[in-house]
Enzyme design. Structure first.
Site, PDB file in Angstrom:
ATOM      1  N   HIS A  40      -4.872   1.711   7.287  1.00 41.60           N
ATOM      2  CA  HIS A  40      -3.522   2.290   7.312  1.00 41.60           C
ATOM      3  C   HIS A  40      -3.396   3.412   6.275  1.00 41.60           C
ATOM      4  O   HIS A  40      -2.884   4.494   6.580  1.00 41.60           O
ATOM      5  CB  HIS A  40      -2.496   1.165   7.060  1.00 41.60           C
ATOM      6  CG  HIS A  40      -1.073   1.588   7.077  1.00 41.60           C
ATOM      7  ND1 HIS A  40      -0.167   1.165   8.043  1.00 41.60           N
ATOM      8  CD2 HIS A  40      -0.353   2.388   6.253  1.00 41.60           C
ATOM      9  CE1 HIS A  40       1.018   1.708   7.794  1.00 41.60           C
ATOM     10  NE2 HIS A  40       0.941   2.444   6.712  1.00 41.60           N
ATOM     11  N   GLU A  41      -3.878   3.155   5.051  1.00 47.10           N
ATOM     12  CA  GLU A  41      -3.733   4.162   3.985  1.00 47.10           C
ATOM     13  C   GLU A  41      -4.654   5.364   4.214  1.00 47.10           C
ATOM     14  O   GLU A  41      -4.270   6.502   3.956  1.00 47.10           O
ATOM     15  CB  GLU A  41      -3.970   3.546   2.597  1.00 47.10           C
ATOM     16  CG  GLU A  41      -3.031   2.401   2.228  1.00 47.10           C
ATOM     17  CD  GLU A  41      -1.557   2.670   2.475  1.00 47.10           C
ATOM     18  OE1 GLU A  41      -1.110   3.830   2.361  1.00 47.10           O
ATOM     19  OE2 GLU A  41      -0.830   1.708   2.803  1.00 47.10           O
ATOM     20  N   GLN A  90       3.191   9.931   0.964  1.00 46.63           N
ATOM     21  CA  GLN A  90       4.451   9.195   1.114  1.00 46.63           C
ATOM     22  C   GLN A  90       5.416   9.420  -0.037  1.00 46.63           C
ATOM     23  O   GLN A  90       6.581   9.014   0.037  1.00 46.63           O
ATOM     24  CB  GLN A  90       4.175   7.694   1.236  1.00 46.63           C
ATOM     25  CG  GLN A  90       3.457   7.324   2.521  1.00 46.63           C
ATOM     26  CD  GLN A  90       3.320   5.834   2.641  1.00 46.63           C
ATOM     27  OE1 GLN A  90       2.404   5.244   2.091  1.00 46.63           O
ATOM     28  NE2 GLN A  90       4.241   5.199   3.333  1.00 46.63           N
ATOM     29  N   CYS A 120       5.405   0.283   7.808  1.00 43.74           N
ATOM     30  CA  CYS A 120       5.079   1.368   6.896  1.00 43.74           C
ATOM     31  C   CYS A 120       6.341   1.727   6.118  1.00 43.74           C
ATOM     32  O   CYS A 120       7.422   1.807   6.709  1.00 43.74           O
ATOM     33  CB  CYS A 120       4.598   2.573   7.708  1.00 43.74           C
ATOM     34  SG  CYS A 120       4.231   4.018   6.689  1.00 43.74           S
ATOM     35  N   LEU A 121       6.184   1.937   4.804  1.00 41.33           N
ATOM     36  CA  LEU A 121       7.352   2.268   3.975  1.00 41.33           C
ATOM     37  C   LEU A 121       8.023   3.559   4.435  1.00 41.33           C
ATOM     38  O   LEU A 121       9.212   3.761   4.196  1.00 41.33           O
ATOM     39  CB  LEU A 121       6.941   2.395   2.503  1.00 41.33           C
ATOM     40  CG  LEU A 121       6.439   1.115   1.819  1.00 41.33           C
ATOM     41  CD1 LEU A 121       5.970   1.423   0.409  1.00 41.33           C
ATOM     42  CD2 LEU A 121       7.516   0.043   1.814  1.00 41.33           C
ATOM     43  N   HIS A 166      -3.061   7.602   6.621  1.00 43.44           N
ATOM     44  CA  HIS A 166      -2.020   8.437   5.984  1.00 43.44           C
ATOM     45  C   HIS A 166      -2.618   9.731   5.433  1.00 43.44           C
ATOM     46  O   HIS A 166      -2.036  10.800   5.554  1.00 43.44           O
ATOM     47  CB  HIS A 166      -1.371   7.691   4.814  1.00 43.44           C
ATOM     48  CG  HIS A 166      -0.143   6.911   5.186  1.00 43.44           C
ATOM     49  ND1 HIS A 166       0.954   7.483   5.767  1.00 43.44           N
ATOM     50  CD2 HIS A 166       0.160   5.597   5.039  1.00 43.44           C
ATOM     51  CE1 HIS A 166       1.884   6.550   5.961  1.00 43.44           C
ATOM     52  NE2 HIS A 166       1.428   5.398   5.533  1.00 43.44           N
ATOM     53  N   GLY A 179       0.840  -1.187   0.000  1.00 42.57           N
ATOM     54  CA  GLY A 179       0.000   0.000   0.000  1.00 42.57           C
ATOM     55  C   GLY A 179       0.878   1.242   0.000  1.00 42.57           C
ATOM     56  O   GLY A 179       1.990   1.215   0.534  1.00 42.57           O
TER      57      GLY A 179
HETATM   58 NI    NI Z   1       2.303   3.531   5.645  1.00 42.44          NI
END
Ligand code: NI
Length: 169
Positions: A134-135, A50, A92-93, A138, A45
């Protein structure tokens, strides 16, 4: 085009993103680039903030390229229903090399627009439910750390600050 992933510490990650209002070729290209960037970073995701773009736009593929139908575009997503509970390790990236146990709803229904602006509703369970939450977080300027205990969160932040000082973040 593969965008570099913005890391924790950059204010764009903690700023609520702006709604997507124009569904044109430029948005389509951005979505393609987001999938490419997400796959390059080995994620399932990715939210636009991000990659430094403060737009309410996210992409998800919990099958990681296995199923082309699992490629989801979420513009202006809203969580409209949650049910149950699941506790799993989450990462998370934008917070690389960290993972923490996070409790979230097990079943989640999201309402969002696709790349053409068409509204749809979708219900996901387990990993997909987690990805929806999660997204969407963000896009509201919220990171998964806000779901871990204060003690664990402080520890994570301390470790990250150390990495920042060492120039390793
Ligand atoms: Ni994330």
């Amino acid at each position: 085009m593969i965008y570099p992933i913005v890391k924790y510490g950059n204010p764009v990650l903690e700023t609520p993103a702006e709604p997507v209002t124009v569904f044109d070729g430029e948005l389509k290209k951005l979505v393609e680039d987001m999938f490419e960037s997400m796959y390059a970073a080995h994620g399932v995701g990715l939210a636009a903030p991000q990659i430094g773009i403060s737009k309410r736009l996210a992409v998800i593929d919990v099958t990681f390229k296995e199923d082309p139908d699992a490629k989801l575009v979420l513009a202006n997503p809203e969580i409209i229903h949650t049910e149950g509970k699941q506790t799993q390790s989450e990462g998370c990236l934008s917070v690389p090399d960290f993972r923490e146990s996070v409790t979230r709803a097990q079943k989640v229904t999201v309402r969002a627009q696709d790349v053409k602006g068409k509204w749809y509703e979708m219900t996901g369970e387990d990993l997909l439910a987690r990805a929806f939450l999660h997204e969407t977080d963000h896009l509201n300027g919220k990171l998964y750390m806000s779901h871990v205990s204060a003690l664990k969160r402080d520890l994570m932040k301390r470790k990250i600050r150390k990495l920042m000082k060492a120039g390793e973040w």
